[in-house]
Design a protein around this motif. Structure first.
Motif, PDB file in Angstrom:
ATOM      1  N   LEU A 164      19.575 -26.464  60.848  1.00  0.00           N
ATOM      2  CA  LEU A 164      19.939 -27.367  61.757  1.00  0.00           C
ATOM      3  C   LEU A 164      18.997 -28.466  62.237  1.00  0.00           C
ATOM      4  O   LEU A 164      19.175 -29.585  62.004  1.00  0.00           O
ATOM      5  CB  LEU A 164      20.569 -26.810  63.179  1.00  0.00           C
ATOM      6  CG  LEU A 164      21.921 -26.232  62.995  1.00  0.00           C
ATOM      7  CD1 LEU A 164      22.403 -25.599  64.424  1.00  0.00           C
ATOM      8  CD2 LEU A 164      23.119 -26.897  62.500  1.00  0.00           C
ATOM      9  N   ARG A 165      17.820 -27.916  62.356  1.00  0.00           N
ATOM     10  CA  ARG A 165      16.681 -28.549  62.886  1.00  0.00           C
ATOM     11  C   ARG A 165      16.156 -29.429  61.686  1.00  0.00           C
ATOM     12  O   ARG A 165      16.174 -30.865  61.924  1.00  0.00           O
ATOM     13  CB  ARG A 165      15.665 -27.832  63.407  1.00  0.00           C
ATOM     14  CG  ARG A 165      14.232 -28.625  63.570  1.00  0.00           C
ATOM     15  CD  ARG A 165      13.189 -27.672  63.938  1.00  0.00           C
ATOM     16  NE  ARG A 165      11.839 -28.411  63.926  1.00  0.00           N
ATOM     17  CZ  ARG A 165      11.039 -28.150  65.124  1.00  0.00           C
ATOM     18  NH1 ARG A 165      11.466 -27.674  66.171  1.00  0.00           N
ATOM     19  NH2 ARG A 165       9.885 -28.853  65.062  1.00  0.00           N
ATOM     20  N   ALA A 166      16.064 -28.931  60.593  1.00  0.00           N
ATOM     21  CA  ALA A 166      15.710 -29.770  59.426  1.00  0.00           C
ATOM     22  C   ALA A 166      16.522 -30.757  58.968  1.00  0.00           C
ATOM     23  O   ALA A 166      16.382 -31.809  58.496  1.00  0.00           O
ATOM     24  CB  ALA A 166      15.323 -28.837  58.273  1.00  0.00           C
ATOM     25  N   ALA A 167      18.158 -30.644  59.311  1.00  0.00           N
ATOM     26  CA  ALA A 167      18.984 -31.341  58.610  1.00  0.00           C
ATOM     27  C   ALA A 167      19.067 -32.782  59.875  1.00  0.00           C
ATOM     28  O   ALA A 167      19.796 -33.439  59.799  1.00  0.00           O
ATOM     29  CB  ALA A 167      20.149 -30.881  58.613  1.00  0.00           C
ATOM     30  N   GLY A 168      18.535 -32.428  61.032  1.00  0.00           N
ATOM     31  CA  GLY A 168      18.476 -33.605  61.911  1.00  0.00           C
ATOM     32  C   GLY A 168      19.765 -33.383  62.934  1.00  0.00           C
ATOM     33  O   GLY A 168      20.203 -33.992  63.625  1.00  0.00           O
ATOM     34  N   LEU A 169      20.444 -32.111  62.719  1.00  0.00           N
ATOM     35  CA  LEU A 169      21.604 -32.007  63.761  1.00  0.00           C
ATOM     36  C   LEU A 169      21.084 -31.398  64.921  1.00  0.00           C
ATOM     37  O   LEU A 169      20.347 -30.486  65.067  1.00  0.00           O
ATOM     38  CB  LEU A 169      22.516 -30.852  62.909  1.00  0.00           C
ATOM     39  CG  LEU A 169      22.924 -31.254  61.490  1.00  0.00           C
ATOM     40  CD1 LEU A 169      23.863 -30.198  61.113  1.00  0.00           C
ATOM     41  CD2 LEU A 169      24.057 -32.566  61.916  1.00  0.00           C
ATOM     42  N   PRO A 170      21.915 -31.966  66.046  1.00  0.00           N
ATOM     43  CA  PRO A 170      21.612 -31.315  67.372  1.00  0.00           C
ATOM     44  C   PRO A 170      21.879 -29.850  67.461  1.00  0.00           C
ATOM     45  O   PRO A 170      22.666 -29.396  66.860  1.00  0.00           O
ATOM     46  CB  PRO A 170      22.476 -32.260  68.372  1.00  0.00           C
ATOM     47  CG  PRO A 170      23.488 -32.844  67.503  1.00  0.00           C
ATOM     48  CD  PRO A 170      23.114 -32.915  66.042  1.00  0.00           C
ATOM     49  N   ALA A 171      21.230 -29.075  68.402  1.00  0.00           N
ATOM     50  CA  ALA A 171      21.206 -27.822  68.415  1.00  0.00           C
ATOM     51  C   ALA A 171      22.340 -27.582  69.416  1.00  0.00           C
ATOM     52  O   ALA A 171      21.947 -26.948  70.552  1.00  0.00           O
ATOM     53  CB  ALA A 171      19.840 -27.039  68.538  1.00  0.00           C
TER      54      ALA A 171
END
Length: 134
Positions: free
Chosen positions: A9-16
């Motif tokens: 999620l972090r690497a894809a730039g998606l909010p956690a």
């Protein structure tokens, strides 16, 4: 594992967010039970960690061994298995992840992020996407 999904999620730039974490968990194991609040929280926490800390955490807390294998005989997954888990976590239509994300996923699963392993994971993702398009 939650550590891998959180870092993806972090690497894809998606909010956690709880929604993104639950979606990633369901995609990683569609036939499994509904994600618990505890596991969703672990994914969110992992997404907020520095990648090096998350990799150390994943290495320190291995998942359950495959059926028929004793806990002491557990081995890290193959690069292809890591690629498939990442593809499932990303969901349909996500496209192929860049090599940096594959490397982070491999490292967090205890697989060395060598050029060969990144290529193997990427090849498995491309092959799976081609099968899905047929």
């Amino acid at each position: 594992p939650p550590e891998v999904l959180g870092q993806a999620l972090r690497a894809a730039g998606l909010p956690a967010t709880p929604e993104n974490a639950a979606r990633a968990l369901r995609a990683a194991d569609p036939s499994g039970p509904a994600p618990t609040a505890e596991v969703v929280a672990a994914v969110i926490q992992a997404a907020q960690l520095d990648p090096a800390v998350a990799a150390a955490s994943a290495a320190a807390t291995p998942g359950p061994p495959p059926p028929g294998q004793s806990p002491t005989a557990a081995s890290p997954p193959t690069p292809e298995q890591v690629g498939m888990a990442l593809l499932q976590a990303a969901g349909p239509g996500a496209g192929a992840p860049p090599p940096e994300i594959l490397g982070q996923a491999l490292t967090s699963m205890g697989v060395p992020a060598t050029p060969e392993n990144v290529e193997r994971a990427a090849r498995a993702i491309v092959q799976q996407q081609q099968l899905q398009q047929q």
